[in-house]
Design an enzyme around this catalytic site. Structure first.
Site, PDB file in Angstrom:
ATOM      1  N   ASP A 204      -3.067 -16.837   2.475  1.00  0.00           N
ATOM      2  CA  ASP A 204      -3.589 -15.784   3.342  1.00  0.00           C
ATOM      3  C   ASP A 204      -5.024 -16.125   3.688  1.00  0.00           C
ATOM      4  OD1 ASP A 204      -5.140 -15.285   1.115  1.00  0.00           O
ATOM      5  OD2 ASP A 204      -4.508 -13.212   0.846  1.00  0.00           O
ATOM      6  N   ASP A 206      -8.845 -14.275   3.402  1.00  0.00           N
ATOM      7  CA  ASP A 206      -9.522 -13.135   2.774  1.00  0.00           C
ATOM      8  C   ASP A 206     -10.929 -12.964   3.336  1.00  0.00           C
ATOM      9  OD1 ASP A 206      -7.502 -12.742   0.432  1.00  0.00           O
ATOM     10  OD2 ASP A 206      -8.048 -14.864   0.306  1.00  0.00           O
ATOM     11  N   ASP A 370      -6.341 -10.393   4.362  1.00  0.00           N
ATOM     12  CA  ASP A 370      -6.880  -9.323   3.515  1.00  0.00           C
ATOM     13  C   ASP A 370      -8.303  -9.009   3.952  1.00  0.00           C
ATOM     14  OD1 ASP A 370      -4.661  -9.032   1.892  1.00  0.00           O
ATOM     15  OD2 ASP A 370      -5.424 -10.321   0.296  1.00  0.00           O
TER      16      ASP A 370
HETATM   17  P1  GTP Z   1      -4.607 -18.430  -1.617  1.00  0.00           P
HETATM   18  O1  GTP Z   1      -4.686 -17.181  -0.809  1.00  0.00           O
HETATM   19  O2  GTP Z   1      -3.221 -18.734  -2.059  1.00  0.00           O
HETATM   20  O3  GTP Z   1      -5.240 -19.596  -0.952  1.00  0.00           O
HETATM   21  O4  GTP Z   1      -5.448 -18.224  -2.958  1.00  0.00           O
HETATM   22  P2  GTP Z   1      -6.608 -17.193  -3.214  1.00  0.00           P
HETATM   23  O5  GTP Z   1      -7.408 -17.692  -4.354  1.00  0.00           O
HETATM   24  O6  GTP Z   1      -7.345 -16.884  -1.951  1.00  0.00           O
HETATM   25  O7  GTP Z   1      -5.798 -15.923  -3.727  1.00  0.00           O
HETATM   26  P3  GTP Z   1      -5.724 -14.431  -3.199  1.00  0.00           P
HETATM   27  O8  GTP Z   1      -5.867 -14.333  -1.737  1.00  0.00           O
HETATM   28  O9  GTP Z   1      -4.481 -13.856  -3.786  1.00  0.00           O
HETATM   29  O10 GTP Z   1      -6.917 -13.714  -3.913  1.00  0.00           O
HETATM   30  C1  GTP Z   1      -8.269 -14.018  -3.639  1.00  0.00           C
HETATM   31  C2  GTP Z   1      -9.133 -13.403  -4.672  1.00  0.00           C
HETATM   32  O11 GTP Z   1      -9.071 -11.999  -4.565  1.00  0.00           O
HETATM   33  C3  GTP Z   1      -8.713 -13.745  -6.102  1.00  0.00           C
HETATM   34  O12 GTP Z   1      -9.858 -14.038  -6.841  1.00  0.00           O
HETATM   35  C4  GTP Z   1      -8.105 -12.486  -6.627  1.00  0.00           C
HETATM   36  O13 GTP Z   1      -8.367 -12.330  -7.991  1.00  0.00           O
HETATM   37  C5  GTP Z   1      -8.817 -11.433  -5.825  1.00  0.00           C
HETATM   38  N1  GTP Z   1      -7.993 -10.256  -5.638  1.00  0.00           N
HETATM   39  C6  GTP Z   1      -6.779 -10.155  -5.069  1.00  0.00           C
HETATM   40  N2  GTP Z   1      -6.348  -8.892  -5.109  1.00  0.00           N
HETATM   41  C7  GTP Z   1      -7.328  -8.181  -5.680  1.00  0.00           C
HETATM   42  C8  GTP Z   1      -7.510  -6.807  -5.992  1.00  0.00           C
HETATM   43  O14 GTP Z   1      -6.668  -5.963  -5.748  1.00  0.00           O
HETATM   44  N3  GTP Z   1      -8.697  -6.458  -6.558  1.00  0.00           N
HETATM   45  C9  GTP Z   1      -9.666  -7.374  -6.831  1.00  0.00           C
HETATM   46  N4  GTP Z   1     -10.801  -6.988  -7.390  1.00  0.00           N
HETATM   47  N5  GTP Z   1      -9.516  -8.655  -6.566  1.00  0.00           N
HETATM   48  C10 GTP Z   1      -8.371  -9.059  -6.009  1.00  0.00           C
HETATM   49 MN    MN Z   2      -6.367 -15.912  -0.353  1.00  0.00          MN
HETATM   50 MN    MN Z   3      -5.681 -12.368  -0.602  1.00  0.00          MN
END
Ligand code: GTP
Ligand code: MN
Ligand code: MN
Length: 446
Positions: A204, A206, A370
């Site tokens: 995704d 972020d 996100d």
């Molecule tokens: P990919 O998207 O697969 O590339 O990996 P990513 O590391 O970006 O993972 P992800 O998008 O799932 O999450 C990004 C960061 O947001 C991670 O450090 C998660 O721990 C954090 N995160 C995701 N959901 C939540 C949440 O509901 N609350 C908090 N505080 N952090 C979150």
């Molecule tokens: Mn991500």
């Molecule tokens: Mn995410």
């Protein structure tokens, strides 16, 4: 002269937040096997076992060289008996029989397919699996009522399970910036998650949004969402309001890892816009965003390929062009061909016509995005909390709690000994409060 071979014995701190873990991994065979076992444990809702395998994989990710013998591992933390057996199997036989049989098990394969649906977690997937639902078509035939997220997840299954490239993330960034600035000039947008850690692909994209004047960010998300919706950028969204102040458990001590920022889980519609010679009257001078909205890419029509790359290579499907910032500054020029079949763990699954609209030669793709809005006073904590990796975050909180008697969340840092919050306006300050050496985002890939 001695013919003794010197053995490199590795060592590493046991907390991942004290290690520097770049994307260069010298032990992918080992870490991939351990990650499969972690994933399987997580799908079986065995969190403890999942974390143990994640920690074992993470400690191997930070090693400067490939592991070649078991004796090199004797100084390393986080490697339990089970992980050691897996590593030994790979060093001796080239593969882990346990990881291989897990990957091939019906249950693992089915749970992977089902949790590949946005909005479907391990619990739901397990329930469906036990009802005999092992595939997307069986799910559709089952007559189960799906919630809105799951319906969107099924509809855009192919795209959502296709990695997002950095080029696509940059294109999404432009759209998000345009949206945020349209409704709140002066607001600041930061790319977080894996892309901030330097990853070249992600599941995704972020973003963290704030405004330098505290309070100005209030109520921002619904406005941003309305703008995006009005421009046709959203295929799905669910916004949850900020509930931080309402919560009973108090700041710094969240009930779970879930934070309480205003947050939007969405699916964007990203147009694949490679065409320089454009049709339908779109001007060449259109800004990326405008052309993003207006341009319809004429796929499979070689007459429309003029001016972009080598038209000889057009094969009737989307032409994949390499991003070239010099001659083609457009961030949307990279195209991912998507197929009518899904390849989940090497197993081909054909989708029925209902999903066909999301696949094949359509001029756009769905991307999970996100969005999080944070007041500027909490920005550093939110940035640290949303940059990841997930294990790095978990380890930071464990370090804070176990070693420093502090509670770290994406909102604040609370010092239990001093009974007060510790302020910070940068990630560096948070690491300093925690008594940790600063680790930059690109070295948080634990
Ligand atoms: P990919 O998207 O697969 O590339 O990996 P990513 O590391 O970006 O993972 P992800 O998008 O799932 O999450 C990004 C960061 O947001 C991670 O450090 C998660 O721990 C954090 N995160 C995701 N959901 C939540 C949440 O509901 N609350 C908090 N505080 N952090 C979150
Ligand atoms: Mn991500
Ligand atoms: Mn995410």
């Amino acid at each position: 002269q001695s013919n003794k071979v010197e053995v490199v014995v590795f060592s590493a701190p046991s907390y991942a937040c004290k290690r520097r873990t770049t994307l260069k991994n010298h032990n992918t065979l080992l870490t991939e096997a351990l990650s499969i076992l972690a994933e399987s444990a997580e799908l079986n809702e065995d969190e403890g076992r999942g974390v143990a395998f994640r920690r074992a994989a993470a400690v191997l990710k930070c090693l400067p060289k490939a592991v070649s013998s078991m004796e090199q591992l004797r100084g390393l933390p986080c490697l339990g008996d089970h992980s050691m057996r897996v590593i030994k199997d790979i060093l001796e036989n080239g593969a882990s029989s346990e990881a291989e049989s897990t990957k091939q098990s019906e249950r693992f394969k089915a749970l992977k397919v089902l949790t590949g649906i946005f909005g479907v977690g391990a619990k739901t997937a397990d329930r469906w699996f036990r009802e005999g639902i092992h595939s997307l078509s069986q799910l559709q035939e089952s007559g189960h009522t799906l919630n809105q997220a799951q319906q969107a997840g099924l509809q855009f299954y192919d795209d959502i399970n296709l990695p997002v490239s950095k080029t696509e993330a940059d294109a999404i960034s432009e759209i998000v910036e345009k949206a945020v600035h349209a409704v709140l000039p002066g607001a600041e947008i930061t790319l977080t998650g894996g892309f901030r850690r330097g990853k070249l692909t992600g599941h995704d994209v972020d973003f963290l949004i704030t405004h330098p004047e505290e309070g100005k960010e209030e109520g921002l998300m619904p406005k941003v969402v309305s703008w995006l919706e009005s421009q046709g950028f959203l295929l799905y969204q669910k916004t949850t309001r900020n509930s931080y102040l309402e919560s009973k458990d108090g700041p710094g001590r969240p009930a779970s890892n879930m934070d309480r920022f205003e947050r939007c889980l969405s699916i964007f519609k990203l147009t694949k816009d490679r065409c320089v010679g454009q049709k339908q009257g779109t001007k060449q001078s259109a800004t990326p965003i405008e052309s993003h909205v207006k341009t319809v890419c004429s796929l499979g029509d070689p007459t429309q390929a003029k001016g972009e790359g080598n038209s000889e290579s057009l094969t009737g499907s989307c032409q994949k062009t390499e991003p070239n910032p010099q001659s083609h500054p457009h961030p949307l020029s990279q195209i991912h061909p998507s197929n009518l079949t899904l390849n989940v763990l090497g197993q081909e699954k054909s989708l029925d016509v209902d999903q066909a609209q999301t696949s094949g030669h359509k001029p756009w793709r769905a991307v999970r995005v996100d969005l999080v809005v944070s007041p500027v006073s909490q920005f550093a904590f939110a940035l640290l909390g949303w940059t990841g990796s997930k294990l790095f975050e978990r380890e930071l909180r464990r370090w804070a709690g176990h070693e420093k008697a502090m509670s770290l969340s994406s909102h604040a840092l609370y010092d239990n000994k001093q009974s007060r919050y510790l302020r910070a306006s940068s990630e560096e300050e948070i690491f300093a409060h925690l008594g940790l050496e600063y680790i930059p985002p690109t070295e948080r890939n634990a």
